[in-house]
Design a protein around this motif. Sequence first.
Motif, PDB file in Angstrom:
ATOM      1  N   LEU A   1       0.834  -1.202   0.000  1.00 55.85           N
ATOM      2  CA  LEU A   1       0.000   0.000   0.000  1.00 55.85           C
ATOM      3  C   LEU A   1       0.871   1.255   0.000  1.00 55.85           C
ATOM      4  CD1 LEU A   1      -2.640  -1.128   2.658  1.00 55.85           C
ATOM      5  CD2 LEU A   1      -3.103  -0.697   0.234  1.00 55.85           C
ATOM      6  N   GLU A   2       1.906   1.266   0.818  1.00 54.03           N
ATOM      7  CA  GLU A   2       2.767   2.439   0.938  1.00 54.03           C
ATOM      8  C   GLU A   2       3.571   2.668  -0.328  1.00 54.03           C
ATOM      9  OE1 GLU A   2       3.429   4.798   3.940  1.00 54.03           O
ATOM     10  OE2 GLU A   2       1.369   4.212   3.536  1.00 54.03           O
TER      11      GLU A   2
ATOM     12  N   GLY B   1       2.525   2.001  -3.193  1.00 58.43           N
ATOM     13  CA  GLY B   1       1.583   2.395  -4.230  1.00 58.43           C
ATOM     14  C   GLY B   1       1.387   1.349  -5.313  1.00 58.43           C
TER      15      GLY B   1
ATOM     16  N   SER C   1      -7.490  -3.027  -4.992  1.00 55.53           N
ATOM     17  CA  SER C   1      -6.829  -3.905  -5.970  1.00 55.53           C
ATOM     18  C   SER C   1      -7.145  -5.359  -5.667  1.00 55.53           C
ATOM     19  CB  SER C   1      -5.313  -3.712  -5.918  1.00 55.53           C
ATOM     20  OG  SER C   1      -4.991  -2.360  -6.043  1.00 55.53           O
TER      21      SER C   1
ATOM     22  N   ALA D   1      -4.079   6.127   6.064  1.00 55.81           N
ATOM     23  CA  ALA D   1      -4.978   5.414   5.157  1.00 55.81           C
ATOM     24  C   ALA D   1      -4.550   3.945   5.022  1.00 55.81           C
ATOM     25  CB  ALA D   1      -4.962   6.091   3.792  1.00 55.81           C
ATOM     26  N   SER D   2      -3.254   3.725   4.853  1.00 53.27           N
ATOM     27  CA  SER D   2      -2.768   2.344   4.714  1.00 53.27           C
ATOM     28  C   SER D   2      -3.026   1.567   5.990  1.00 53.27           C
ATOM     29  CB  SER D   2      -1.273   2.332   4.410  1.00 53.27           C
ATOM     30  OG  SER D   2      -1.002   3.101   3.268  1.00 53.27           O
TER      31      SER D   2
ATOM     32  N   VAL E   1      -6.499   0.302   6.333  1.00 55.63           N
ATOM     33  CA  VAL E   1      -6.791  -0.905   5.555  1.00 55.63           C
ATOM     34  C   VAL E   1      -6.347  -2.145   6.327  1.00 55.63           C
ATOM     35  CG1 VAL E   1      -6.322  -2.136   3.410  1.00 55.63           C
ATOM     36  CG2 VAL E   1      -6.573   0.347   3.386  1.00 55.63           C
TER      37      VAL E   1
ATOM     38  N   ASP F   1      -9.392  -9.007  -2.378  1.00 53.09           N
ATOM     39  CA  ASP F   1      -8.888  -7.651  -2.199  1.00 53.09           C
ATOM     40  C   ASP F   1      -8.120  -7.575  -0.880  1.00 53.09           C
ATOM     41  OD1 ASP F   1     -10.740  -7.629  -0.231  1.00 53.09           O
ATOM     42  OD2 ASP F   1     -11.903  -5.924  -0.985  1.00 53.09           O
TER      43      ASP F   1
ATOM     44  N   SER G   1       1.301   5.989   6.228  1.00 53.73           N
ATOM     45  CA  SER G   1       0.108   6.823   6.141  1.00 53.73           C
ATOM     46  C   SER G   1      -1.050   6.180   6.892  1.00 53.73           C
ATOM     47  CB  SER G   1      -0.274   7.053   4.673  1.00 53.73           C
ATOM     48  OG  SER G   1      -0.797   5.854   4.154  1.00 53.73           O
TER      49      SER G   1
ATOM     50  N   ASN H   1      -3.850  -0.595  -4.213  1.00 51.21           N
ATOM     51  CA  ASN H   1      -4.628   0.180  -3.274  1.00 51.21           C
ATOM     52  C   ASN H   1      -5.625  -0.771  -2.635  1.00 51.21           C
ATOM     53  OD1 ASN H   1      -6.972  -0.050  -4.883  1.00 51.21           O
ATOM     54  ND2 ASN H   1      -6.172   1.594  -6.196  1.00 51.21           N
ATOM     55  N   SER H   2      -6.436  -0.239  -1.740  1.00 49.86           N
ATOM     56  CA  SER H   2      -7.279  -1.143  -0.949  1.00 49.86           C
ATOM     57  C   SER H   2      -8.247  -1.925  -1.837  1.00 49.86           C
ATOM     58  CB  SER H   2      -8.034  -0.349   0.103  1.00 49.86           C
ATOM     59  OG  SER H   2      -8.869   0.596  -0.542  1.00 49.86           O
TER      60      SER H   2
END
Lengths: 379, 648
Positions: free
Chosen positions: B339-340, B342, B348, B500-501, B504, B375, B498, B345-346
């Motif tokens: 995730l970090e 890139g 994928s 966000a990661s 997840v 996912d 982050s 993403n959540s």
Amino acid sequence: MSYLNYKVAQVPTGLRKVFFINWPLVLLITAVSCIGFLMLYSVAGGKIETWAEPQMYRFAVGMVIMLGLAFVPMWFWRGISVSAYVVCFLLLIAVDLFGAIGMGAQRWIDIGPIRVQPSELMKIAQVLLLAAYYDWLDLKKVSRPLWVLIPVIIILAPTALVLMQPDLGTSIMLITGGGIVMFVAGVSLWYFAAVIGAAVGAVYAVLHSRGTDWQLLKDYQFRRIDTFLDPTADPLGAGYNIIQSQIALGSGGWSGRGFMQGTQSRLNFLPEKHTDFIFTVLSEEFGFIGAFSLLSLYMLIIGFCLYSALSNKDRFASLITIGISATFFLYFAINMATVMGLLPAKGSPLPLVSYGGTSLMILMLGFGLVQSAHVHRPR
Amino acid sequence: MKKSQREIVDSNRKITRRGLLLAGIQIGTVTTLALKMRSMQLDHAEEYRTLADGNSIKIRLLPPSRGLILDRTGLIVAGNEQNYRVTLTREEAGGDVEPVLQRLAQLIPISDARMTELRDEFSKRSAITTIVLADRLTWEEFSTIAVNAPSLPGVTPESALSRAYPRAGDLAHVMGYVGPVSDYDLSRIEDPDPVLRLPDFQLGKIGVEGRLEEVLRGKAGARRVEVNSMGREMRQLSRQEGEQGATVQLTVDAALQNYAAQRLGQESAAAVVIDCRTGELVSICSSPSFDPNKFVRGISTKDYRGLMDHDHRPLADKTVQGVYPPGSTFKMVTLLAGLEAGVINSGSRFFCPGYTELGGRRFHCWSRGGHGSVDAVKSLQESCDVYFYELAQRVGIDRMAIMARKLGIGVKHDLPMSAVSEGIAPDRAWKEARYGQAWQIGDSLNASIGQGYVLASPLQLAVMTARISSGRQIDPQLIRSIDGVKKLPEDFPPLDISEASLKVARAGMDAVMNSARGTARKARIEREEWRMVGKTGTSQVRNITAAERARGVISNDQLPWERRDHALFVCYAPYDAPRYAVSVVVEHGGGGSTVAAPIARDIMLFALNGGLPPLDAVPSNQRAEMEERHNAMQLYTPEAPRPGRSRA
């Protein structure tokens, strides 16, 4: 004068030098060392292999070195005096650096199997350089300030390095040993009077500063002085050693308790009994007779050195002999004064008697120089 | 420089004059020395002789009382107790200890073996060494010896403080233990404190006792006493009290530690509970344990062999020292790295047919049938291996290793415990340095699911979980305060990941426990305010060969114990306000979800509840089992000694 009463016009050469070695001195040194072996045997509780045997080996090596050096002519010593001093000085710097990198105070360097203690070597090297200096210097200039300053630097530079180790005892010995050479070389007595006066004044000022707001020493340093003045004040630390050492020494009486009968040393009241406090063992077991005999032997060694120096027409040679005998004198005087509680210093060996290789080797090296000076004196 | 004859004569005259002056000074000095000698040895000899013979002044060191170790609530976990013993010095016994030993044996029981041991010791040690004859005597024995002291020259009955661990094995690995000072110990210490040379002085060997030795030891006091020639004390001249060692308070909660130890039972296992906000290790428990009191008293060879030969290795501290392939608990690392970086993403998705083929080799998913389209959240929820195989090929090992270190794996955490492992977060440079081989893509695939070269300790897994839950760079703490001075850091810097990661990963861990298809659903906590999230792991300790796979992989129960899988579980709770993170590793326990997860859940419940887990917090079908388990446990009652009431 050779003891053989054998006059030759020239300095002896080759193997014939062997007849001109100061044999009485060799005999005296051996006698003192034998007392050392006896005491080491006694301290180890009747075991020869603990301390006495290794010490004998070292003495044998030292003896060979001394006799070997006796054959070296004086011009050689004059030639190496500057470089010997410089090498010792660099070694001292190296030791200080190691000490800073490693932990605590390290005073030696290991070169292969040999452990060198530069501060000890410096005692000899300094005498060599000072003797060479005064040999070279015009007698009339000896007391002029500038020409006094140079030997003072020669003495103080290594002293400062040794102080950084930190080793106060050796620093004092370096200053005193160097001072004696300057004294004998004829530096005006006023200088010495001034230095001693200043030192006394400084001590007075320090002691009187206590408790005032311009106090010159830390509190703990004052406590150490207290301990010296009254050993019972600090029974756990240095005071304990001094009390026990005095008890052992005093209890020897006139003729002592007898060989291997000392109770104080055997009961482990004494610390470092095979090194710095060995004199107390001797005093306890052989009493005043034993202690005084050792003192007399030491004084005979000094006497022979002094006689050899004063009868030597070579200024360099006689200054070396006096300088080295003075160093020897300082060794035993400081050690004895310490164990009797007359001096606060600690950690100095009794020369030729205490267990330990470094001081023995340095002394034998020194006596080698004395012998060399004796053998090669101009006739 | 050429000198004139006259100059030489002048110089020699000067030297002679000064030389004689010097001789005078030297003679003066020596005379002073000789006079002092005379005064001491002739005039005052009697006084000194009296001092030396009749009464001597001896310094007796007073060993300081060792600092206490408390748990976080103030319970004593390492204290001192009175120990009555008798010592003997050969010198004072008149050289021959045999008659004294014989007489003593009539007063107190001394085994023949011990007698032989003592004789041996007396013959080897110097005559002035004090040797402990018997230890831990009863008051009756002690007073019998004291009464008979006149017929036992050299024997000294004395009482001393000895270390005691009231919690026995519970904190053995954390605290370590003290033991007699060995020659080896002395050789390692520069300028050892003289108190270390006292007979039977105890020195911290390992763990907190060992690492905080200087703090705990205190400073020795001393008594100056007059003793007669028999060595008997005549009177005390002065006494200088020592300083007690500092009191060390641990972050560990003894009650929780006790529960964790009981919950792990006889499994070869480790459990770590860390506070997600402060990094405090509330419990750090390695099982099975040993009784440190035995080491204090001198462990018997038989007991020691028993500990050494035990295949569950009781002496090893599995929490910090043991390293294991983290298995699927490592998947958060891989996921966060992806995730970090890139590369995903959540949302994928990868397709899982049950295996990945790479260079002619099949890498299997644990589910042979495959998971279909997966996912990020589902990858953790169902622990799909193929998802991570795919991810690993896109992220690369180096970024995974960096992420692992960020989360505390492959990093040595600084704790005052013995042998804290660094674990391994492998990367290309590591393999090159270690094996001299190039990194293979297959290695990355293994690493992505926490197998292969990856190794982590239970402590590191707990730190990882605490960091994921808090988003801060939590460092584990073991010492709460020393002598009341707080030792915990104020705050921890944010992780370089982050939010966000992290969200997840946290959602994935939530799904593991609380969604219908989560792998650890059975071990969920039913109280919403304590909602727990986690990740299971089952790590192989053997390679499954193609032949074995063809025959059908043998289930764990049929394998010998030491070849079974390790069961792992990491979790934190509550989900929305993380308080504790727990990691559990059960060596060769089998499945993470069935073995490790329920243990971790129960420990978590105890931590959250501050006492036995409430039955209503677990799914209803497990309540009966839990109650039964609680009844079988022998937990410490809260009435343990506290500093105020202790004898120490």
